[in-house]
Write an enzyme that holds these catalytic residues in place. Sequence first.
Site, PDB file in Angstrom:
ATOM      1  N   GLY A  77       3.932   9.985  11.589  1.00  0.00           N
ATOM      2  CA  GLY A  77       4.501   9.461  12.827  1.00  0.00           C
ATOM      3  C   GLY A  77       5.569   8.397  12.612  1.00  0.00           C
ATOM      4  N   THR A 131       0.464  -0.580  15.052  1.00  0.00           N
ATOM      5  CA  THR A 131      -0.497   0.321  14.437  1.00  0.00           C
ATOM      6  C   THR A 131      -0.099   1.779  14.716  1.00  0.00           C
ATOM      7  OG1 THR A 131      -2.848   0.806  14.249  1.00  0.00           O
ATOM      8  CG2 THR A 131      -2.042   0.283  16.468  1.00  0.00           C
ATOM      9  N   ALA A 132      -0.538   2.684  13.839  1.00  0.00           N
ATOM     10  CA  ALA A 132      -0.174   4.102  13.984  1.00  0.00           C
ATOM     11  C   ALA A 132      -0.547   4.632  15.367  1.00  0.00           C
ATOM     12  CB  ALA A 132      -0.857   4.925  12.900  1.00  0.00           C
ATOM     13  N   GLY A 150       0.396  -0.858   5.803  1.00  0.00           N
ATOM     14  CA  GLY A 150       0.881   0.071   6.818  1.00  0.00           C
ATOM     15  C   GLY A 150       0.281  -0.256   8.172  1.00  0.00           C
ATOM     16  N   ASP A 182      -0.946  -1.990  11.332  1.00  0.00           N
ATOM     17  CA  ASP A 182      -1.419  -3.353  11.553  1.00  0.00           C
ATOM     18  C   ASP A 182      -2.528  -3.672  10.553  1.00  0.00           C
ATOM     19  OD1 ASP A 182      -1.670  -5.716  13.674  1.00  0.00           O
ATOM     20  OD2 ASP A 182      -3.670  -5.165  12.987  1.00  0.00           O
ATOM     21  N   LYS A 220      -2.833   4.114  -3.515  1.00  0.00           N
ATOM     22  CA  LYS A 220      -3.331   5.287  -4.234  1.00  0.00           C
ATOM     23  C   LYS A 220      -2.375   5.687  -5.340  1.00  0.00           C
ATOM     24  CE  LYS A 220      -6.354   8.059  -1.424  1.00  0.00           C
ATOM     25  NZ  LYS A 220      -6.288   8.402  -0.036  1.00  0.00           N
ATOM     26  N   VAL A 238      -6.218  -3.341  11.839  1.00  0.00           N
ATOM     27  CA  VAL A 238      -6.703  -2.085  12.405  1.00  0.00           C
ATOM     28  C   VAL A 238      -6.966  -1.119  11.253  1.00  0.00           C
ATOM     29  CG1 VAL A 238      -6.215  -0.157  13.960  1.00  0.00           C
ATOM     30  CG2 VAL A 238      -5.407  -2.444  14.541  1.00  0.00           C
ATOM     31  N   ASP A 266       0.811  -1.210   0.000  1.00  0.00           N
ATOM     32  CA  ASP A 266       0.000   0.000   0.000  1.00  0.00           C
ATOM     33  C   ASP A 266       0.848   1.265   0.000  1.00  0.00           C
ATOM     34  OD1 ASP A 266      -2.388  -1.266   0.234  1.00  0.00           O
ATOM     35  OD2 ASP A 266      -2.450  -1.143   2.421  1.00  0.00           O
ATOM     36  N   MET A 301      -7.784   8.536  10.075  1.00  0.00           N
ATOM     37  CA  MET A 301      -8.499   9.079   8.909  1.00  0.00           C
ATOM     38  C   MET A 301      -9.463  10.184   9.330  1.00  0.00           C
ATOM     39  SD  MET A 301      -9.202   5.495   6.898  1.00  0.00           S
ATOM     40  CE  MET A 301      -9.536   4.497   8.349  1.00  0.00           C
TER      41      MET A 301
HETATM   42  N1  SAH Z   1      -3.678  -0.140   9.273  1.00  0.00           N
HETATM   43  C1  SAH Z   1      -3.160   1.179   9.582  1.00  0.00           C
HETATM   44  C2  SAH Z   1      -4.220   2.251   9.466  1.00  0.00           C
HETATM   45  C3  SAH Z   1      -4.733   2.485   8.078  1.00  0.00           C
HETATM   46  S1  SAH Z   1      -5.935   3.786   8.025  1.00  0.00           S
HETATM   47  C4  SAH Z   1      -2.552   1.146  10.977  1.00  0.00           C
HETATM   48  O1  SAH Z   1      -2.748   0.180  11.712  1.00  0.00           O
HETATM   49  O2  SAH Z   1      -1.853   2.098  11.325  1.00  0.00           O
HETATM   50  C5  SAH Z   1      -4.954   5.160   7.570  1.00  0.00           C
HETATM   51  C6  SAH Z   1      -4.860   6.159   8.692  1.00  0.00           C
HETATM   52  O3  SAH Z   1      -3.914   5.717   9.658  1.00  0.00           O
HETATM   53  C7  SAH Z   1      -4.357   7.516   8.278  1.00  0.00           C
HETATM   54  O4  SAH Z   1      -5.420   8.303   7.793  1.00  0.00           O
HETATM   55  C8  SAH Z   1      -3.799   8.067   9.565  1.00  0.00           C
HETATM   56  O5  SAH Z   1      -4.833   8.562  10.377  1.00  0.00           O
HETATM   57  C9  SAH Z   1      -3.246   6.816  10.220  1.00  0.00           C
HETATM   58  N2  SAH Z   1      -1.798   6.635   9.993  1.00  0.00           N
HETATM   59  C10 SAH Z   1      -1.202   5.621   9.354  1.00  0.00           C
HETATM   60  N3  SAH Z   1       0.143   5.751   9.388  1.00  0.00           N
HETATM   61  C11 SAH Z   1       0.404   6.871  10.075  1.00  0.00           C
HETATM   62  C12 SAH Z   1       1.594   7.555  10.461  1.00  0.00           C
HETATM   63  N4  SAH Z   1       2.809   7.087  10.132  1.00  0.00           N
HETATM   64  N5  SAH Z   1       1.468   8.702  11.169  1.00  0.00           N
HETATM   65  C13 SAH Z   1       0.259   9.190  11.509  1.00  0.00           C
HETATM   66  N6  SAH Z   1      -0.896   8.595  11.174  1.00  0.00           N
HETATM   67  C14 SAH Z   1      -0.838   7.454  10.463  1.00  0.00           C
END
Ligand code: SAH
Length: 285
Positions: free
Chosen positions: A219, A138-139, A108, A110, A77, A113, A55, A190
């Site tokens: 992050g 996860t973020a 990205g 988890d 995307k 999540v 992704d 998001m």
């Molecule tokens: N599966 C991912 C989330 C996907 S949804 C996870 O577990 O992290 C995508 C959203 O995750 C983004 O809109 C943002 O809100 C958040 N996100 C993902 N990576 C990020 C990062 N490095 N820093 C800040 N927010 C992040």
Amino acid sequence: TNQQLAQAEQELAQQLEQDDQGGFVSLVGAGPGDAGLLTLKGLQEIQQADVVLYDALVSKDVLELVRRDADLVFVGKRGKGEQTSQQKINQLLVQYAQQGKRVVRLKGGDPFVFGRGGEELETLKAENIPFAVVPGITAGIGATAYAGIPLTHRDYAQSAIFVTGHRKDQAEQLEWQSLARSQQTLVIYMGTIKAKDIADKLIQFGRAATTPVAIISQGTQLSQQTLIGELQQLAELSEQVPTPALIVIGEVVQLHHQLAWFGEQKQAQKAPHFTIDNLRISQVA
Ligand code: SAH
């Protein structure tokens, strides 16, 4: 007896051959950016993969760790909002696996999540394709840790809630009443586009307009930025940083002022920095 032993060996060999033909999909969480946050198991999977479907949220540093001769297929995307459809991704996963390939679906954070991991596995299950899941950081865990914001703290928050600002059907309602309660941390994925709505609703349902909020952009990456403000300023703050960005709401956010460490202190340079050179990967047959 020798004969039984020989037969068992033969059966085992047949079984292995069958398994080999079948293909396999591993759904792997890549973490939020810093390659050091990839799990060892995730690393092993991307080192063994024939093909990796990834992704937009997977960091370049993690992609660097993929086996050199694996096929890298981007399914995120493309440019302005155009996205590979979920149906197309599901189809590709099935196709590669049916060709007998060892497939890694790299996501990205988890995969379970807000990552549609469940939907992809349902397709594989329906096609009888064997799979495994390797969780990722996860973020909401990674970005907050790097921003020095503990999700819980005995003085400020007894629970933390992960919630998405984007819903499949916009008519779907969140439980604003319970989300607006104090002494809990809200981590909103998001959410930056909907920041105004979110802040208005929370205040309407009783959360103080002065509740501390953070926006953590990119992050755990070197480009990480954390903006701090009050709930009533959430919309303005959200417009000021690039995506991906996470919203954190709650009293714990104020701890950022004391506990921020990543990229903010001289000692941060002493934190162990991950490189592939200082990690020994043993070959797995
Ligand atoms: N599966 C991912 C989330 C996907 S949804 C996870 O577990 O992290 C995508 C959203 O995750 C983004 O809109 C943002 O809100 C958040 N996100 C993902 N990576 C990020 C990062 N490095 N820093 C800040 N927010 C992040």
